[in-house]
Design a protein around this motif. Structure first.
Motif, PDB file in Angstrom:
ATOM      1  N   VAL A 174       0.882  -1.172   0.000  1.00 54.49           N
ATOM      2  CA  VAL A 174       0.000   0.000   0.000  1.00 54.49           C
ATOM      3  C   VAL A 174       0.919   1.221   0.000  1.00 54.49           C
ATOM      4  O   VAL A 174       1.594   1.513   0.988  1.00 54.49           O
ATOM      5  CB  VAL A 174      -0.919   0.009   1.239  1.00 54.49           C
ATOM      6  N   ALA A 175       0.962   1.912  -1.134  1.00 55.42           N
ATOM      7  CA  ALA A 175       1.921   3.005  -1.301  1.00 55.42           C
ATOM      8  C   ALA A 175       1.434   4.308  -0.657  1.00 55.42           C
ATOM      9  O   ALA A 175       2.230   5.082  -0.139  1.00 55.42           O
ATOM     10  CB  ALA A 175       2.205   3.232  -2.784  1.00 55.42           C
ATOM     11  N   GLU A 176       0.133   4.552  -0.726  1.00 56.24           N
ATOM     12  CA  GLU A 176      -0.457   5.744  -0.104  1.00 56.24           C
ATOM     13  C   GLU A 176      -1.959   5.535  -0.052  1.00 56.24           C
ATOM     14  O   GLU A 176      -2.564   5.188  -1.072  1.00 56.24           O
ATOM     15  CB  GLU A 176      -0.125   7.003  -0.907  1.00 56.24           C
ATOM     16  N   SER A 177      -2.543   5.728   1.120  1.00 55.57           N
ATOM     17  CA  SER A 177      -3.977   5.469   1.234  1.00 55.57           C
ATOM     18  C   SER A 177      -4.616   6.279   2.354  1.00 55.57           C
ATOM     19  O   SER A 177      -4.062   6.383   3.449  1.00 55.57           O
ATOM     20  CB  SER A 177      -4.227   3.980   1.481  1.00 55.57           C
ATOM     21  N   PHE A 178      -5.782   6.814   2.039  1.00 54.17           N
ATOM     22  CA  PHE A 178      -6.615   7.444   3.068  1.00 54.17           C
ATOM     23  C   PHE A 178      -7.136   6.353   4.010  1.00 54.17           C
ATOM     24  O   PHE A 178      -6.924   5.158   3.777  1.00 54.17           O
ATOM     25  CB  PHE A 178      -7.784   8.183   2.423  1.00 54.17           C
ATOM     26  N   LYS A 179      -7.827   6.765   5.053  1.00 56.60           N
ATOM     27  CA  LYS A 179      -8.336   5.811   6.037  1.00 56.60           C
ATOM     28  C   LYS A 179      -9.336   4.848   5.416  1.00 56.60           C
ATOM     29  O   LYS A 179      -9.486   3.706   5.860  1.00 56.60           O
ATOM     30  CB  LYS A 179      -8.980   6.560   7.205  1.00 56.60           C
ATOM     31  N   LYS A 180     -10.050   5.297   4.401  1.00 60.26           N
ATOM     32  CA  LYS A 180     -10.997   4.444   3.682  1.00 60.26           C
ATOM     33  C   LYS A 180     -10.706   4.517   2.195  1.00 60.26           C
ATOM     34  O   LYS A 180     -10.262   5.543   1.690  1.00 60.26           O
ATOM     35  CB  LYS A 180     -12.443   4.881   3.952  1.00 60.26           C
ATOM     36  N   GLY A 181     -10.970   3.420   1.486  1.00 60.76           N
ATOM     37  CA  GLY A 181     -10.758   3.430   0.043  1.00 60.76           C
ATOM     38  C   GLY A 181     -10.428   2.046  -0.484  1.00 60.76           C
ATOM     39  O   GLY A 181     -10.252   1.079   0.277  1.00 60.76           O
ATOM     40  N   GLY A 182     -10.334   1.961  -1.800  1.00 57.26           N
ATOM     41  CA  GLY A 182     -10.088   0.684  -2.456  1.00 57.26           C
ATOM     42  C   GLY A 182      -8.789   0.018  -2.050  1.00 57.26           C
ATOM     43  O   GLY A 182      -8.713  -1.208  -1.922  1.00 57.26           O
ATOM     44  N   ALA A 183      -7.728   0.823  -1.843  1.00 55.15           N
ATOM     45  CA  ALA A 183      -6.437   0.260  -1.455  1.00 55.15           C
ATOM     46  C   ALA A 183      -6.526  -0.448  -0.105  1.00 55.15           C
ATOM     47  O   ALA A 183      -5.949  -1.526   0.087  1.00 55.15           O
ATOM     48  CB  ALA A 183      -5.376   1.358  -1.411  1.00 55.15           C
ATOM     49  N   LEU A 184      -7.268   0.172   0.824  1.00 49.41           N
ATOM     50  CA  LEU A 184      -7.438  -0.452   2.149  1.00 49.41           C
ATOM     51  C   LEU A 184      -8.282  -1.716   2.054  1.00 49.41           C
ATOM     52  O   LEU A 184      -8.018  -2.699   2.754  1.00 49.41           O
ATOM     53  CB  LEU A 184      -8.075   0.542   3.114  1.00 49.41           C
TER      54      LEU A 184
ATOM     55  N   PRO B 287       5.179   4.320   5.162  1.00 48.74           N
ATOM     56  CA  PRO B 287       4.729   5.280   6.184  1.00 48.74           C
ATOM     57  C   PRO B 287       4.710   6.697   5.625  1.00 48.74           C
ATOM     58  O   PRO B 287       5.486   7.029   4.724  1.00 48.74           O
ATOM     59  CB  PRO B 287       5.797   5.131   7.269  1.00 48.74           C
ATOM     60  N   GLY B 288       3.825   7.515   6.164  1.00 47.25           N
ATOM     61  CA  GLY B 288       3.731   8.903   5.705  1.00 47.25           C
ATOM     62  C   GLY B 288       3.658   9.875   6.858  1.00 47.25           C
ATOM     63  O   GLY B 288       3.589   9.476   8.030  1.00 47.25           O
ATOM     64  N   PHE B 289       3.669  11.151   6.531  1.00 44.75           N
ATOM     65  CA  PHE B 289       3.577  12.188   7.553  1.00 44.75           C
ATOM     66  C   PHE B 289       2.275  12.047   8.336  1.00 44.75           C
ATOM     67  O   PHE B 289       1.220  11.776   7.762  1.00 44.75           O
ATOM     68  CB  PHE B 289       3.649  13.575   6.912  1.00 44.75           C
ATOM     69  N   ILE B 290       2.332  12.264   9.633  1.00 45.93           N
ATOM     70  CA  ILE B 290       1.146  12.050  10.477  1.00 45.93           C
ATOM     71  C   ILE B 290       0.063  13.094  10.216  1.00 45.93           C
ATOM     72  O   ILE B 290      -1.092  12.889  10.592  1.00 45.93           O
ATOM     73  CB  ILE B 290       1.524  12.038  11.973  1.00 45.93           C
ATOM     74  N   ASN B 291       0.418  14.199   9.577  1.00 48.13           N
ATOM     75  CA  ASN B 291      -0.588  15.225   9.283  1.00 48.13           C
ATOM     76  C   ASN B 291      -1.066  15.153   7.833  1.00 48.13           C
ATOM     77  O   ASN B 291      -1.725  16.057   7.341  1.00 48.13           O
ATOM     78  CB  ASN B 291      -0.053  16.624   9.595  1.00 48.13           C
ATOM     79  N   TYR B 292      -0.718  14.053   7.130  1.00 46.38           N
ATOM     80  CA  TYR B 292      -1.193  13.830   5.762  1.00 46.38           C
ATOM     81  C   TYR B 292      -2.382  12.863   5.811  1.00 46.38           C
ATOM     82  O   TYR B 292      -2.187  11.669   6.064  1.00 46.38           O
ATOM     83  CB  TYR B 292      -0.096  13.210   4.894  1.00 46.38           C
ATOM     84  N   PRO B 293      -3.602  13.305   5.543  1.00 45.21           N
ATOM     85  CA  PRO B 293      -4.756  12.383   5.532  1.00 45.21           C
ATOM     86  C   PRO B 293      -4.573  11.232   4.542  1.00 45.21           C
ATOM     87  O   PRO B 293      -5.075  10.127   4.761  1.00 45.21           O
ATOM     88  CB  PRO B 293      -5.924  13.280   5.127  1.00 45.21           C
ATOM     89  N   SER B 294      -3.840  11.491   3.463  1.00 50.60           N
ATOM     90  CA  SER B 294      -3.677  10.466   2.427  1.00 50.60           C
ATOM     91  C   SER B 294      -2.759   9.324   2.861  1.00 50.60           C
ATOM     92  O   SER B 294      -2.610   8.340   2.133  1.00 50.60           O
ATOM     93  CB  SER B 294      -3.130  11.094   1.142  1.00 50.60           C
ATOM     94  N   PHE B 295      -2.122   9.442   4.028  1.00 47.78           N
ATOM     95  CA  PHE B 295      -1.286   8.356   4.550  1.00 47.78           C
ATOM     96  C   PHE B 295      -1.876   7.741   5.817  1.00 47.78           C
ATOM     97  O   PHE B 295      -1.257   6.866   6.428  1.00 47.78           O
ATOM     98  CB  PHE B 295       0.130   8.858   4.833  1.00 47.78           C
ATOM     99  N   GLU B 296      -3.059   8.190   6.198  1.00 46.82           N
ATOM    100  CA  GLU B 296      -3.658   7.678   7.427  1.00 46.82           C
ATOM    101  C   GLU B 296      -3.899   6.178   7.362  1.00 46.82           C
ATOM    102  O   GLU B 296      -3.704   5.452   8.326  1.00 46.82           O
ATOM    103  CB  GLU B 296      -4.976   8.417   7.707  1.00 46.82           C
ATOM    104  N   GLY B 297      -4.309   5.702   6.182  1.00 48.56           N
ATOM    105  CA  GLY B 297      -4.548   4.263   6.018  1.00 48.56           C
ATOM    106  C   GLY B 297      -3.273   3.456   6.163  1.00 48.56           C
ATOM    107  O   GLY B 297      -3.249   2.415   6.830  1.00 48.56           O
ATOM    108  N   CYS B 298      -2.185   3.919   5.538  1.00 54.44           N
ATOM    109  CA  CYS B 298      -0.888   3.229   5.639  1.00 54.44           C
ATOM    110  C   CYS B 298      -0.403   3.196   7.082  1.00 54.44           C
ATOM    111  O   CYS B 298       0.013   2.147   7.592  1.00 54.44           O
ATOM    112  CB  CYS B 298       0.154   3.943   4.770  1.00 54.44           C
TER     113      CYS B 298
END
Length: 363
Positions: free
Chosen positions: A231-241, A258-269
């Motif tokens: 999973v390269a980048e994923s929001f909390k919900k979505g097809g990747a998750l 892993p992504g920045f903690i303030n990036y919503p697009s990495f919350e899933g990862c």
């Protein structure tokens, strides 16, 4: 291919599968003693399916360069059958699917589980950081003879597939439409490139338009065909998750960048890593280590052996002395030549010398 009538008519996958389990041949459905047992709806579906001109349909598929395989065909991915609702038919465009079940390294003497189907999934709304991270890891997988699996959506899917194609990595794309419907249309060039050098897979007949249901359904195929999912980048919900969760339930290896903690697009990862559902992944080697892919490098070494080196290597099936090897290859290789061959095999990292002045394989 008569069973294909039911798929072309639009019968549900599970209904076709049940009928195929009960009846060996399609024609048996219409035997009087069988047909009378069906309810009116099923009778109507069967009768309507017989009105389809299959010769015309098959010609249409040929014109579109689409092949059709069933779950009984050798090309059908074995791992895909591990999912409960695997597709009965797959529509393919491009190269034949590669079987990575097992690779025999040294004839019949050494067999190694060779899991190299890696799915790369992520959000359509990828950030610059996410795209760069995805590209970096896919680039690093080039040395490991992987087959990369993804969708053909915008964002992470596109980055992963383009990078893999540029590097000569084998690619498979699973789509949520018929293979004559390019979606998204902006990816038409990538679609054509995939059809030429990779494989595009769908469970839907020609003419099937994208819907809100077809894409979540295709995620189970991506998960099913894979040995591991990144999973390269994923929001909390979505097809990747969804794909990652499906893979987790199938005991696939899950990896997440892993992504920045303030990036919503990495919350899933970040959540996958935090909940111990995914391995934190920052480079291709993290995936290689999990699957022991260093064995692939040894495979390439074996492929480059000379005929005499191969002969000597094959004699070392257990711990043996120089004299024992010499006795086995007597008449084929002289004593002085054998010294240099053994030295060459040691330098190549294929054998080692034990304390008892004997030799043993290390691959």
């Amino acid at each position: 291919m008569e069973w294909l009538r039911l798929k072309e008519y639009g019968m549900k996958n599970n209904h076709i599968k049940k009928l195929m389990l009960i009846f060996q041949d399609f024609e048996e459905l219409f035997y009087e003693e069988n047909f009378k047992l069906f309810n009116d709806e099923l009778k109507h579906q069967l009768e309507e399916s017989m009105k389809i001109d299959m010769k015309e349909r098959i010609e249409l598929y040929k014109r579109n360069r689409v092949r059709i395989i069933s779950a009984n065909d050798k090309e059908y991915p074995k791992k895909l059958k591990e999912i409960k609702d695997y597709p009965v038919f797959l529509y393919l465009k491009g190269k034949k699917l590669k079987d990575y079940e097992k690779i025999k390294i040294d004839k019949d003497k050494i067999s190694v589980e060779n899991k190299r189907n890696i799915a790369v999934v992520g959000t359509r709304r990828a950030t610059k950081f996410g795209k760069m991270a995805c590209e970096k890891i896919v680039n690093e997988l080039v040395n490991y003879d992987v087959t990369l699996i993804s969708g053909l959506a915008e964002g992470i899917d596109t980055v992963a597939l383009k990078t893999a194609l540029d590097k000569g990595i084998g690619v498979i794309s699973v789509v949520g439409t018929g293979l004559d419907i390019v979606y998204p249309y902006d990816n038409r060039d990538l679609w054509e490139r995939m059809a030429e050098t990779g494989t595009i897979v769908s469970e839907y007949p020609l003419g099937t338009q994208p819907t809100r249901w077809t894409f979540p359904r295709r995620n189970r195929i991506i998960a099913g065909m894979s040995d591991g999912i990144l999973v390269a980048e994923s929001f909390k919900k979505g097809g990747a998750l969804i794909t990652a969760e499906l893979g987790f339930s199938m005991n696939r290896e899950i990896f997440a960048i892993p992504g920045f903690i303030n990036y919503p697009s990495f919350e899933g990862c970040n959540d996958l890593i935090k909940n111990n559902k995914a391995k934190l992944t920052t480079c291709g080697n993290d995936i290689a280590i999990e699957f022991l892919w260093d064995i692939k490098k040894e495979k390439s070494k074996l492929q480059k052996l000379t005929e005499e080196e191969q002969t000597v290597f094959e004699t070392i099936t257990e711990e043996v002395s120089f004299e024992q090897i010499l006795q086995i290859v007597k008449g084929k290789i002289e004593k002085n030549k054998l010294f240099s061959i053994i030295m060459s095999l040691k330098i190549k990292g294929l054998i080692t010398e034990t304390n008892g002045a004997k030799y043993i394989r290390i691959v």
